[in-house]
Design a protein around this motif. Structure first.
Motif, PDB file in Angstrom:
ATOM      1  N   THR A 298      55.034  -8.530  59.449  1.00  0.00           N
ATOM      2  CA  THR A 298      55.425  -8.120  58.110  1.00  0.00           C
ATOM      3  C   THR A 298      54.189  -8.026  57.236  1.00  0.00           C
ATOM      4  O   THR A 298      53.062  -8.245  57.707  1.00  0.00           O
ATOM      5  CB  THR A 298      56.455  -9.096  57.522  1.00  0.00           C
ATOM      6  OG1 THR A 298      56.934  -8.590  56.267  1.00  0.00           O
ATOM      7  CG2 THR A 298      55.866 -10.483  57.318  1.00  0.00           C
ATOM      8  N   CYS A 299      54.362  -7.708  55.977  1.00  0.00           N
ATOM      9  CA  CYS A 299      53.264  -7.638  55.016  1.00  0.00           C
ATOM     10  C   CYS A 299      53.285  -8.864  54.115  1.00  0.00           C
ATOM     11  O   CYS A 299      54.346  -9.388  53.801  1.00  0.00           O
ATOM     12  CB  CYS A 299      53.395  -6.386  54.145  1.00  0.00           C
ATOM     13  SG  CYS A 299      53.398  -4.828  55.048  1.00  0.00           S
TER      14      CYS A 299
ATOM     15  N   ARG B 158      58.777  -5.599  66.206  1.00  0.00           N
ATOM     16  CA  ARG B 158      59.780  -5.458  65.158  1.00  0.00           C
ATOM     17  C   ARG B 158      59.139  -5.759  63.810  1.00  0.00           C
ATOM     18  O   ARG B 158      58.240  -6.605  63.714  1.00  0.00           O
ATOM     19  CB  ARG B 158      60.960  -6.407  65.408  1.00  0.00           C
ATOM     20  CG  ARG B 158      61.797  -5.994  66.630  1.00  0.00           C
ATOM     21  CD  ARG B 158      62.900  -6.986  66.908  1.00  0.00           C
ATOM     22  NE  ARG B 158      62.348  -8.310  67.098  1.00  0.00           N
ATOM     23  CZ  ARG B 158      62.822  -9.416  66.529  1.00  0.00           C
ATOM     24  NH1 ARG B 158      63.864  -9.350  65.723  1.00  0.00           N
ATOM     25  NH2 ARG B 158      62.270 -10.582  66.762  1.00  0.00           N
ATOM     26  N   ILE B 159      59.610  -5.078  62.789  1.00  0.00           N
ATOM     27  CA  ILE B 159      59.071  -5.241  61.438  1.00  0.00           C
ATOM     28  C   ILE B 159      60.082  -6.014  60.593  1.00  0.00           C
ATOM     29  O   ILE B 159      61.267  -5.663  60.545  1.00  0.00           O
ATOM     30  CB  ILE B 159      58.763  -3.876  60.790  1.00  0.00           C
ATOM     31  CG1 ILE B 159      57.832  -3.049  61.688  1.00  0.00           C
ATOM     32  CG2 ILE B 159      58.164  -4.085  59.402  1.00  0.00           C
ATOM     33  CD1 ILE B 159      56.521  -3.722  62.031  1.00  0.00           C
ATOM     34  N   TRP B 160      59.597  -7.051  59.954  1.00  0.00           N
ATOM     35  CA  TRP B 160      60.425  -7.914  59.114  1.00  0.00           C
ATOM     36  C   TRP B 160      60.047  -7.753  57.642  1.00  0.00           C
ATOM     37  O   TRP B 160      59.044  -7.133  57.301  1.00  0.00           O
ATOM     38  CB  TRP B 160      60.239  -9.367  59.525  1.00  0.00           C
ATOM     39  CG  TRP B 160      60.993  -9.780  60.755  1.00  0.00           C
ATOM     40  CD1 TRP B 160      61.508  -8.970  61.728  1.00  0.00           C
ATOM     41  CD2 TRP B 160      61.315 -11.116  61.136  1.00  0.00           C
ATOM     42  NE1 TRP B 160      62.131  -9.721  62.690  1.00  0.00           N
ATOM     43  CE2 TRP B 160      62.034 -11.038  62.350  1.00  0.00           C
ATOM     44  CE3 TRP B 160      61.073 -12.370  60.577  1.00  0.00           C
ATOM     45  CZ2 TRP B 160      62.497 -12.181  63.010  1.00  0.00           C
ATOM     46  CZ3 TRP B 160      61.532 -13.501  61.231  1.00  0.00           C
ATOM     47  CH2 TRP B 160      62.244 -13.402  62.436  1.00  0.00           C
ATOM     48  N   PHE B 161      60.853  -8.380  56.789  1.00  0.00           N
ATOM     49  CA  PHE B 161      60.527  -8.515  55.374  1.00  0.00           C
ATOM     50  C   PHE B 161      59.985  -9.935  55.136  1.00  0.00           C
ATOM     51  O   PHE B 161      60.083 -10.790  56.014  1.00  0.00           O
ATOM     52  CB  PHE B 161      61.745  -8.200  54.509  1.00  0.00           C
ATOM     53  CG  PHE B 161      62.081  -6.739  54.519  1.00  0.00           C
ATOM     54  CD1 PHE B 161      61.652  -5.911  53.501  1.00  0.00           C
ATOM     55  CD2 PHE B 161      62.784  -6.175  55.579  1.00  0.00           C
ATOM     56  CE1 PHE B 161      61.924  -4.544  53.529  1.00  0.00           C
ATOM     57  CE2 PHE B 161      63.063  -4.811  55.618  1.00  0.00           C
ATOM     58  CZ  PHE B 161      62.628  -3.998  54.586  1.00  0.00           C
ATOM     59  N   ALA B 162      59.391 -10.153  53.964  1.00  0.00           N
ATOM     60  CA  ALA B 162      58.709 -11.435  53.770  1.00  0.00           C
ATOM     61  C   ALA B 162      58.595 -11.797  52.299  1.00  0.00           C
ATOM     62  O   ALA B 162      58.632 -10.934  51.408  1.00  0.00           O
ATOM     63  CB  ALA B 162      57.311 -11.391  54.389  1.00  0.00           C
TER      64      ALA B 162
ATOM     65  N   ALA C 248      66.998  -7.223  59.506  1.00  0.00           N
ATOM     66  CA  ALA C 248      65.685  -7.742  59.884  1.00  0.00           C
ATOM     67  C   ALA C 248      65.562  -9.196  59.449  1.00  0.00           C
ATOM     68  O   ALA C 248      66.364  -9.714  58.664  1.00  0.00           O
ATOM     69  CB  ALA C 248      64.580  -6.912  59.239  1.00  0.00           C
ATOM     70  N   GLY C 249      64.538  -9.848  59.958  1.00  0.00           N
ATOM     71  CA  GLY C 249      64.258 -11.214  59.552  1.00  0.00           C
ATOM     72  C   GLY C 249      63.556 -11.264  58.209  1.00  0.00           C
ATOM     73  O   GLY C 249      63.011 -10.264  57.718  1.00  0.00           O
ATOM     74  N   LEU C 250      63.580 -12.446  57.603  1.00  0.00           N
ATOM     75  CA  LEU C 250      62.883 -12.709  56.341  1.00  0.00           C
ATOM     76  C   LEU C 250      61.963 -13.911  56.571  1.00  0.00           C
ATOM     77  O   LEU C 250      62.433 -15.027  56.759  1.00  0.00           O
ATOM     78  CB  LEU C 250      63.883 -13.005  55.222  1.00  0.00           C
ATOM     79  CG  LEU C 250      63.300 -13.291  53.831  1.00  0.00           C
ATOM     80  CD1 LEU C 250      62.585 -12.046  53.280  1.00  0.00           C
ATOM     81  CD2 LEU C 250      64.392 -13.746  52.864  1.00  0.00           C
TER      82      LEU C 250
END
Length: 448
Positions: free
Chosen positions: A148-149, A190-194, A218-220
């Motif tokens: 993630t970013c 996989r791309i998550w949020f953060a 998505a995951g956090l």
């Protein structure tokens, strides 16, 4: 006529999901999946493999899952030991803000190389800068990752270049990364949020990131209850503790990977259990800077617990080292005062580094244990060495004696990515040479 198989692992010892050790096992792999496990007479004559991997004298176990790391901090190795808090705001975040795309790519390559050579097959990256370069390095390496970013929109000590101009801008950056890389690398990425943490997130950002993670399924990934300053900030600004603040704005839930969890109250633990939050501990980082988590309580309450390295700034990326330190630290802090030698059993530490991490990455149905139908993310440990064998019990020996350098072979997604300590997906000599040349200029630009 024998059935086709991509890979056959022969005559190995094998760790079962129940942490038993079975000897003389054969494992067949096809199309990224484990398709058969058994003795020679059950497997050997049934399958025609394209490749055979010798397992004699080796222990086959699930690949380790580093459920919280910072690949962008690889060039900080050796820099933070002995520093006073708050290291992350004084050194880590400002350092990340100084990195170029080339720096990020090289650092990620070294990070991936170190993970592969120490038994890690999957990781969760909590976010830095130029994350498309981390995605590219991950794909090339063969590792499985959730990245993630770095996401922040407030904080007087955060460099302007690291702050999103608005919650919407932060979300757009991750959505762009998602469109470009989610599912890449044969599904390994996989791309998550953060959210970097509550002290650097406005209520609007917390709410939006939580909503977006649910929208994209998505995951956090967050840092949570890492230190007392965080608790003080939340009490002063919200009259609530950190987990309660995240819950107030809709972020606390089963898709949250919460790293650290050192200063949780019993009420927060109960709330996180109710919401299904996935807990991740980073033992060496936490013991060195913030204290001892309430892990026995978390275990008793039935929370899912994974393990992370927290990046290379303060230590190595070896989860074998993390297990060993975690066992000693928790035994000294929680066990010795009450004469409890099994306050943290050896098999639970291995569970945290394997299936616990798989749960944190929300792929426990795919990896984390050796079972038919699961992805072949596996490592082979050379146990025919005097610091490992002979032994009365292999599970405690793994925790107390095995090192990352004992991993001989690594398989990810059914592909052999390291064989006899040689990484097959990356040019180790070139990466180490180029990163060694880069370190001085990175240090000068960062002012460290």
């Amino acid at each position: 006529m024998r059935e086709p198989a991509d890979l056959l692992i022969t005559d190995c010892s094998l760790m079962t999901p129940e942490f038993d050790i079975l000897d003389n096992q054969y494992v067949a792999i096809r199309d990224t999946l484990i398709i058969a496990i058994g003795k020679a007479e059950e497997i050997k004559d049934k399958y025609e493999p394209k490749e055979v991997l010798e397992g004699r004298g080796k222990l086959l176990m699930p690949g380790l899952v580093d459920a919280h790391t910072h690949t962008c901090q690889q060039f900080l190795r050796g820099r933070t030991l002995g520093e006073y808090p708050m290291i992350w705001s004084r050194i880590l975040v400002p350092f990340e803000s100084s990195l170029s795309e080339e720096d990020t790519y090289l650092g990620a390559q070294v990070s991936c190389l170190e993970m592969l050579k120490s038994g890690t097959t999957s990781f969760a990256e909590s976010g830095g800068v130029h994350m498309h370069k981390v995605a590219e390095a991950t794909i090339e390496s063969g590792l499985r990752g959730a990245i993630t970013c770095s996401t922040m929109d407030t904080g007087p000590f955060i460099p302007e270049s690291m702050l999103a101009s608005s919650p919407g801008e932060a979300a757009s950056r991750i959505e762009e990364l998602y469109r470009a890389y989610n599912g890449a690398g044969e599904g390994r990425l996989r791309i998550w949020f953060a959210l970097r943490q509550v002290m650097t997130s406005t209520p609007a950002l917390i709410t939006l990131m939580a909503d977006k993670a649910r929208e994209y399924n998505a995951g956090l990934h967050v840092h949570l209850a890492e230190h007392r300053d965080e608790v003080s900030y939340c009490l002063q600004n919200y009259q609530k503790r950190p987990a309660e603040v995240f819950d107030q704005f809709g972020a606390l839930g089963p898709n949250m990977l919460a790293a650290h969890n050192v200063v949780l109250s019993d009420g927060e633990i109960a709330l996180m259990k109710e919401r299904g939050v996935k807990v991740v501990h980073c033992p060496r980082s936490n013991f060195g800077s913030h204290g001892f988590p309430k892990t026995p309580t978390l275990m008793q309450q039935g929370l899912s617990i994974g393990m992370g390295s927290d990046g290379a700034a303060g230590s190595s990326l070896s989860l074998f080292d993390e297990m060993r330190v975690f066992r000693s630290g928790l035994h000294a802090f929680w066990g010795l005062p009450i004469f409890d030698p099994v306050v943290i059993p050896a098999h639970e530490l291995i569970r945290m580094a394997t299936s616990g991490g798989a749960q944190a990455l929300q792929i426990e149905d795919q990896i984390g244990t050796i079972e038919i139908g699961k992805k072949a993310d596996l490592i082979l440990i050379d146990i025919n060495q005097p610091h490992i064998s002979p032994t009365h019990r292999m599970i405690p020996t793994i925790v107390e004696s095995v090192n990352g350098s004992d991993v001989r072979d690594s398989i990810i997604n059914g592909e052999v990515v390291m064989k006899d300590r040689q990484v097959l997906t990356m040019d180790e000599e070139k990466i180490l040479y180029e990163s060694g040349r880069a370190l001085p200029r990175v240090a000068v630009r960062a002012g460290i």
